[in-house]
Design an enzyme around this catalytic site. Structure first.
Site, PDB file in Angstrom:
ATOM      1  N   HIS A  23      -8.758 -11.227   5.591  1.00 55.88           N
ATOM      2  CA  HIS A  23      -7.741 -10.175   5.523  1.00 55.88           C
ATOM      3  C   HIS A  23      -7.621  -9.580   4.122  1.00 55.88           C
ATOM      4  O   HIS A  23      -7.058  -8.501   3.958  1.00 55.88           O
ATOM      5  CB  HIS A  23      -6.392 -10.687   6.022  1.00 55.88           C
ATOM      6  CG  HIS A  23      -5.655 -11.590   5.089  1.00 55.88           C
ATOM      7  ND1 HIS A  23      -5.675 -12.960   5.193  1.00 55.88           N
ATOM      8  CD2 HIS A  23      -4.849 -11.321   4.027  1.00 55.88           C
ATOM      9  CE1 HIS A  23      -4.920 -13.495   4.253  1.00 55.88           C
ATOM     10  NE2 HIS A  23      -4.409 -12.516   3.520  1.00 55.88           N
ATOM     11  N   ASP A  30     -10.101 -15.719   9.913  1.00 54.35           N
ATOM     12  CA  ASP A  30      -9.627 -15.291   8.607  1.00 54.35           C
ATOM     13  C   ASP A  30     -10.506 -15.837   7.484  1.00 54.35           C
ATOM     14  O   ASP A  30     -10.007 -16.358   6.480  1.00 54.35           O
ATOM     15  CB  ASP A  30      -8.171 -15.695   8.386  1.00 54.35           C
ATOM     16  CG  ASP A  30      -7.527 -14.909   7.236  1.00 54.35           C
ATOM     17  OD1 ASP A  30      -8.061 -13.850   6.874  1.00 54.35           O
ATOM     18  OD2 ASP A  30      -6.494 -15.367   6.705  1.00 54.35           O
ATOM     19  N   GLY A  59      -1.159 -13.740  -2.788  1.00 51.57           N
ATOM     20  CA  GLY A  59      -2.144 -13.864  -3.856  1.00 51.57           C
ATOM     21  C   GLY A  59      -2.937 -15.151  -3.770  1.00 51.57           C
ATOM     22  O   GLY A  59      -4.044 -15.256  -4.307  1.00 51.57           O
ATOM     23  N   ASN A  60      -2.384 -16.159  -3.059  1.00 54.74           N
ATOM     24  CA  ASN A  60      -3.109 -17.411  -2.827  1.00 54.74           C
ATOM     25  C   ASN A  60      -4.160 -17.275  -1.731  1.00 54.74           C
ATOM     26  O   ASN A  60      -5.068 -18.114  -1.629  1.00 54.74           O
ATOM     27  CB  ASN A  60      -2.159 -18.535  -2.435  1.00 54.74           C
ATOM     28  CG  ASN A  60      -1.531 -19.234  -3.619  1.00 54.74           C
ATOM     29  OD1 ASN A  60      -0.318 -19.179  -3.805  1.00 54.74           O
ATOM     30  ND2 ASN A  60      -2.341 -19.891  -4.437  1.00 54.74           N
ATOM     31  N   SER A  61      -4.024 -16.243  -0.882  1.00 54.83           N
ATOM     32  CA  SER A  61      -4.915 -16.098   0.271  1.00 54.83           C
ATOM     33  C   SER A  61      -6.383 -16.123  -0.157  1.00 54.83           C
ATOM     34  O   SER A  61      -6.791 -15.399  -1.059  1.00 54.83           O
ATOM     35  CB  SER A  61      -4.633 -14.787   1.002  1.00 54.83           C
ATOM     36  OG  SER A  61      -3.356 -14.786   1.568  1.00 54.83           O
ATOM     37  N   GLY A  78     -17.399  -3.978   8.535  1.00 52.42           N
ATOM     38  CA  GLY A  78     -16.575  -3.137   7.666  1.00 52.42           C
ATOM     39  C   GLY A  78     -15.527  -2.356   8.433  1.00 52.42           C
ATOM     40  O   GLY A  78     -15.024  -1.337   7.947  1.00 52.42           O
ATOM     41  N   VAL A  79     -15.161  -2.873   9.612  1.00 53.23           N
ATOM     42  CA  VAL A  79     -14.206  -2.170  10.491  1.00 53.23           C
ATOM     43  C   VAL A  79     -13.057  -3.105  10.843  1.00 53.23           C
ATOM     44  O   VAL A  79     -13.242  -4.319  10.975  1.00 53.23           O
ATOM     45  CB  VAL A  79     -14.891  -1.718  11.800  1.00 53.23           C
ATOM     46  CG1 VAL A  79     -13.882  -1.151  12.790  1.00 53.23           C
ATOM     47  CG2 VAL A  79     -15.960  -0.694  11.517  1.00 53.23           C
TER      48      VAL A  79
END
Length: 344
Positions: free
Chosen positions: A79, A109, A185-187, A237-238
């Site tokens: 994501h 993810d 920001g940890n993702s 890329g979608v």
């Protein structure tokens, strides 16, 4: 006289305090692995609704990642980078390196980046066996919460969850649950065991306040190894929006299932083929629905009938290499159009 509650609290704090030996051990492990952790900065465009109007806005996403190979492969969260037009990875000390997505699986993810180069002296982290970690074991997370790079948080493995039991939109992920603090920001950052092995990649939290409330979810390292390093799913890329049931009828589609193209990343295989992203966001029965872009009816010669047919298309994509042909049949402005292109 001090209150009894205060005395009890003080006793509890003393009882739970880590010993100097434990703290020293964690510090040395952190120093050893910290250089493999990176800040991922992604720039792109996103179609959103503001003041009741559809607006294309630029975004600057900040996430985390971890170097897992000497040739420059970085694991992160899908994501963070799925529709990014530009990606840079920042190492300890501030050196930035360009990167591109080479594999992505939004249903877990997870994404894999390839760096243009690896800075001198940087050693990759070791992927551990997440099947061996036990609930109750101490772990630590390193990442960039709110952009604050190389932040260490410590906690425990709280639970283990089988795929398709926690989050419907991420059905493939085996999740490890932790109480180590995780924030925006940890993702994509790594969760380590006390041996300094990566046992998971940070995905998301569950929160009512919007901040961390002790419920962090991390994709297991075994799942990351299997999906990103062994199977290597194709990155289009979608971002897709599934159309089925009554919505397919409302849109007068010639079939009961299709995929609307939401966003398309620059220089991605989808852009090379010519897929067009949505231009507006409509609201129907409380849902935001992307409109005005291509609606994919078939890909790689396989008609889209349901999710299982989409799985077959994904399997076909996974075998593609640079220079191979990609094909799509789309509904565009009321006309069926066939698209062809080569994988960059």
């Amino acid at each position: 006289m001090r209150p009894v509650g205060a005395l009890l609290l003080a006793g509890m704090l003393l009882w739970w305090a880590p010993s100097p030996v434990e703290a020293q051990g964690l510090s040395s492990v952190f120093q050893r692995v910290n250089g493999s952790v990176v800040v991922v900065r992604a720039k792109g465009r996103d179609l959103t609704v503001q003041g009741g109007m559809s607006v294309l806005v630029k975004f600057n996403e900040v996430g985390s990642g971890v170097l897992v190979s000497a040739d420059g492969k970085v694991l992160t969260a899908a994501h963070v980078v799925q529709i990014a037009d530009e990606i840079t990875v920042e190492f300890l000390g501030g050196e930035s390196v360009a990167a591109q997505v080479i594999a992505s699986e939004s249903r877990a993810d997870l994404a894999l980046l390839q760096l243009a180069r690896v800075p001198a002296g940087i050693k990759p982290a070791l992927l551990g066996d997440s099947a061996r970690v036990q609930v109750g074991e101490q772990i630590f997370v390193v990442g960039a919460p709110y952009g604050i790079a190389h932040t260490l948080t410590v906690g425990y493995l709280s639970a283990r969850h089988k795929p398709n039991t926690i989050y419907a939109e991420i059905p493939l992920a085996e999740f490890l649950q932790t109480d180590a603090a995780i924030n925006q920001g940890n993702s994509g950052g790594p969760m380590f065991n006390l041996q300094g092995e990566v046992i998971g990649i940070v995905s998301h939290i569950i929160s009512k306040s919007g901040g961390f409330e002790g419920l962090g979810f991390v994709v297991s390292s075994n799942m990351a190894r299997q999906l990103m390093l062994e199977k290597r799913p194709f990155w289009t890329g979608v971002t897709w929006f599934r159309i089925s049931g009554e919505l397919a009828e409302y849109l007068n589609l010639p079939q009961p299932f299709a995929l609307a193209v939401e966003e398309v990343a620059k220089r991605s295989p989808a852009e090379v083929v010519g897929l067009r992203p949505s231009r507006v966001v409509a609201q129907l029965e409380g849902k935001h629905i992307p409109m005005g872009g291509d609606i994919v009816l078939a890909a790689m010669g396989i008609p889209l009938d349901d999710d299982s047919s989409f799985d077959k298309i994904r399997e076909r994509w996974a075998k593609l290499r640079s220079g191979d042909e990609m094909t799509f049949r789309v509904l565009r402005a009321g006309r069926v159009v066939d698209l062809k292109g080569r994988v960059p």
